[in-house]
Write an enzyme that holds these catalytic residues in place. Sequence first.
Site, PDB file in Angstrom:
ATOM      1  N   GLU A  18     -11.578  -2.519 -27.247  1.00 16.89           N
ATOM      2  CA  GLU A  18     -12.677  -1.578 -27.449  1.00 16.89           C
ATOM      3  C   GLU A  18     -12.950  -0.824 -26.145  1.00 16.89           C
ATOM      4  OE1 GLU A  18     -16.964  -1.655 -29.742  1.00 16.89           O
ATOM      5  OE2 GLU A  18     -16.570  -3.214 -28.277  1.00 16.89           O
ATOM      6  N   GLY A  57     -19.455  -9.742 -21.951  1.00 18.39           N
ATOM      7  CA  GLY A  57     -19.884 -11.034 -22.464  1.00 18.39           C
ATOM      8  C   GLY A  57     -18.887 -11.582 -23.467  1.00 18.39           C
ATOM      9  N   ALA A  58     -18.481 -10.736 -24.410  1.00 15.49           N
ATOM     10  CA  ALA A  58     -17.562 -11.167 -25.454  1.00 15.49           C
ATOM     11  C   ALA A  58     -17.123  -9.943 -26.246  1.00 15.49           C
ATOM     12  CB  ALA A  58     -18.225 -12.187 -26.378  1.00 15.49           C
ATOM     13  N   GLU A  77     -15.831  -8.832 -30.444  1.00 14.27           N
ATOM     14  CA  GLU A  77     -15.862  -9.277 -31.832  1.00 14.27           C
ATOM     15  C   GLU A  77     -14.546  -9.095 -32.573  1.00 14.27           C
ATOM     16  OE1 GLU A  77     -17.544  -4.966 -31.915  1.00 14.27           O
ATOM     17  OE2 GLU A  77     -17.590  -6.692 -30.576  1.00 14.27           O
ATOM     18  N   ASN A  78     -13.401  -9.346 -31.940  1.00 10.12           N
ATOM     19  CA  ASN A  78     -12.134  -9.264 -32.664  1.00 10.12           C
ATOM     20  C   ASN A  78     -12.229 -10.104 -33.939  1.00 10.12           C
ATOM     21  OD1 ASN A  78     -10.977  -8.043 -30.177  1.00 10.12           O
ATOM     22  ND2 ASN A  78     -11.165 -10.134 -29.417  1.00 10.12           N
ATOM     23  N   HIS A 110     -24.251 -13.204 -31.598  1.00 13.69           N
ATOM     24  CA  HIS A 110     -24.040 -11.757 -31.569  1.00 13.69           C
ATOM     25  C   HIS A 110     -22.657 -11.408 -32.119  1.00 13.69           C
ATOM     26  CE1 HIS A 110     -24.464  -7.718 -29.470  1.00 13.69           C
ATOM     27  NE2 HIS A 110     -23.149  -7.775 -29.659  1.00 13.69           N
ATOM     28  N   GLU A 111     -21.624 -12.066 -31.591  1.00 17.22           N
ATOM     29  CA  GLU A 111     -20.264 -11.743 -32.046  1.00 17.22           C
ATOM     30  C   GLU A 111     -20.052 -12.154 -33.496  1.00 17.22           C
ATOM     31  OE1 GLU A 111     -18.787  -9.815 -30.057  1.00 17.22           O
ATOM     32  OE2 GLU A 111     -20.200 -10.230 -28.449  1.00 17.22           O
ATOM     33  N   HIS A 147     -21.160  -9.515 -35.850  1.00 18.09           N
ATOM     34  CA  HIS A 147     -20.195  -8.415 -35.920  1.00 18.09           C
ATOM     35  C   HIS A 147     -19.119  -8.648 -36.982  1.00 18.09           C
ATOM     36  CE1 HIS A 147     -21.291  -5.589 -32.868  1.00 18.09           C
ATOM     37  NE2 HIS A 147     -21.196  -6.424 -31.860  1.00 18.09           N
ATOM     38  N   GLU A 151     -23.782  -2.360 -32.030  1.00 16.61           N
ATOM     39  CA  GLU A 151     -24.243  -3.297 -31.010  1.00 16.61           C
ATOM     40  C   GLU A 151     -25.710  -3.681 -31.192  1.00 16.61           C
ATOM     41  OE1 GLU A 151     -22.236  -4.832 -29.371  1.00 16.61           O
ATOM     42  OE2 GLU A 151     -20.466  -3.570 -29.511  1.00 16.61           O
TER      43      GLU A 151
END
Length: 913
Positions: A146, A319-320, A322-323, A353-354, A357, A376
Amino acid sequence: MSSTNLTWQEAKDRAALIGVDRYSIILDLTDGHGLPGEKTFTSKTTVWFHTRDGVSEGDLEQGTFLDLRASRVTSVQLNGTDVTTDAIRYSDNQYDEEAGIQLRNLEPGGNRVTVCAECRYSTSGEGLHRFVDPSDNAVYLYTQFETADAKRVFACFDQPDLKATYRVQVITPDSWRLITNGPVSTTVTSPRAGILTTDGDNPQTTVAIHEAEVDYPLSTYLIAFMAGPYTEATDVWRGTITPHPETSDKSTETSDESSSQEVEIPLGLYCRRALAEHLDSEELFKETKQGFDFYAKHFGIPYPFKKYDQVFCPEYNMGAMENAGAVTIREDYVFRSATTRYLYERRNDTILHEMAHMWFGDLVTMKWWNDLWLNESFATWSSAQAQTEVSEFTTAWVTFAHVEKAWAYAQDQMSSTHPISTDASDIETVDQNFDGITYAKGASVLKQLAAYVGLDEFFAGVRLHFQRHQYDNATFDDLLNALEESSGRDLSQWADQWLKTTGVNTLSVDAQAKDGAYTSVAVKQSGAQPGEGEHRDHRIGVGVYSLQDGDVVRTANTELDIHGESTDVPELVGTPVGDLVLPNDGDLTYALIDLDDASNEFVLNHLPAIKDPMARALCWSAEWERLRAGRLRARDFIALVERGLPHETETAVVQQLVRQVVSAARNYADPTWLADEGWDAVAHALVSTARAAAPGSDTQLAAVKELPNVEPTAETVAIARAIVDGTPESVELDGLSIDTDMTWLAIKMLAASSGSHGVSEDEVTKLIDETSANDRSSLGEQAAIAARALLPTPDNKSRVWDDIMGEDASTLSNRQLLSNVAGFRTAGSDELLAGYRDRYFDEALSVWENLNGEMALRVLAGMYPSWDTSDEAIARAEKLVADEELPAGFRRLIAEGKDNQRRFAAAREHDRS
């Protein structure tokens, strides 16, 4: 046309011409002899795509382009014909990445293109990042795509609205595993001819061939590859999905438990071998399952992918990410040393959070990056809501109010502020907008929207949205339509007020009283600034608080909608007068708080006694914003924190306050006062807090961990020596955990003290060398780099400057660079760094061009000479900002630095007065 900086118009034109069906991706990550590749890897991609109905013959002839960033393209075949010469453009005998791969003379209907190329490993955290673990020399790879970096690994149509399915084949050393978006099967064998053409096949070696099918349509930025000797832990989440009425099949008469679905989701956790002993998999699986419990209850649609892996990756920028089914997370969240509850809370927030997503972003994906904010913001809002419902972190909205919103308010008061739904004209512009407005302001506005329509109605609208657009792309208007349907409210005006405007409103309360009771109460709203001074509709609470038996407690409150400049609050008329009237009680909306004079004076004297943690956090935030606005002296804020910090119960607030008290000194205080007594006051505030805190508590740990950012004093040097010696009790810090990271913290304190308080450079250098020899980890390497950078000598600062800003900076990894940046400016070093102001403005553009992307932003922001708030420094910045020939992203970064300089200068003047 720019393949490396795709424009929105180019993306729309391409999507109007073609649709993408399927990718076959083959990557060889070996050197041809079964060992890890070092500089480049081989990529072979076949793409099946189709032209849209009604496309003209001229459009077919002109065709389109495929995105690829590679060091070399060896062949391009379109529909069985070699078109390499016509498809690629050369610049100085090199493949021109910016032009991409031209695909002309397309067939009506189905087409197939195959591209073979040599691509580069990255050390910047973009594309396919390569990391060598210094503890055992093992190689670990992971991808970060991303916004548009999938093209660094495979040829693709790299935009979110061209979803496709994927077949993946990856060749690695035989001891490696692959984690990708679907389940993986692995065969260890001799290198197989015909998979890829490689130089130097050696039949005596073996390799691992990993294969996976991703049979659900995904955008290219959501594909991921993690390869290396990662360790694995597994588990399963089992749960029930019960359809909600608004998403059930309307042809059936009931939607009861008979239509519920039992679901099992395989779970995986992965990290480097060197961190395996610190991976608290039991806790991580528990939190993951709590997240699935929450989303199963509220989202109504089963988890859309075949498994859920979380991979902790080294040298991770964010932070991370979301794949789909293969989330990547910064490995800093695998804690090897004593850590405050706040960081566990942030990790939990990241996990949730992820996970959000997976539905909002992966299952239903934005059409273009103008809806990045929604992607987001929704995940940020969802994670906080989930934490309050299913995790141990039930005060997550307090953390949000004090931490995330401080980020949003600061970003929104800069000259670079932008609407939440903003310009996304090209990828470079989009990359600039991963900021506090996109994440925190957007999430604040969604929280306001949930309050405005009602939480149950909000979730009902979200479920409708998922049901209607699953495995497809959608826009904010699509979500808004679903929310209007579920709530019955017209949201068009609301959306215009909140999404198309800039700046932040300020709320205050005008209350009149007689005989101990309120005769009138009104909420005043200032126009949004910076911006056009718009007023917005807000759903807010207004609370009245009073001091009773030593505690400040709420004695009255109400919730209402406010409009325009002034809104009466009749519900509070006749209630007893309180000591504090708090607008936005409960933090339902996004707005600054301006306390009336009496309330503010009360807060300055009684803030720690406020019982409700949310109300207390809002008052802390109000005083911080007064400091930033030049209405509260830095020395008074520091004194307030010193009084209140030992009594604060919320670890997140403690963590934020220790940072803010240092920032107040470094940025907002009069330099003369700061040198004479200010740094001593800050050091005393932190040390006294640590000593007053319970042994081994989060408050003690948070206060001590902030000491390296304070100008050294005799007391802080004594603390550092005690930590190195393993005797914290000798400096009245009983219970302080002494571990590897705490030892490095103390060494950094001593490094910054070198040349003063009896600390010599030789002593520090010896400590760094000895500790490095015992800590061969990547974290140890980064700590040693930062500690050496901290040494406050002219020669050392010159060396560090050259490492960061010189031509060879691009040879360092992202974390090596940022560790140097972290050590360049130390508290009290402004005089030592005076000569670097002009060097920064002279050299910044070359750094921007040398590093590019994420690292250019981080390095230049970290090195900005914000310590110099003189007119000359601001004039140098203004000159660069005014030069419209310079890149827009570069000018924005300089403009934000200039904004901070102006704010700091005004606050310092106020502190001086």
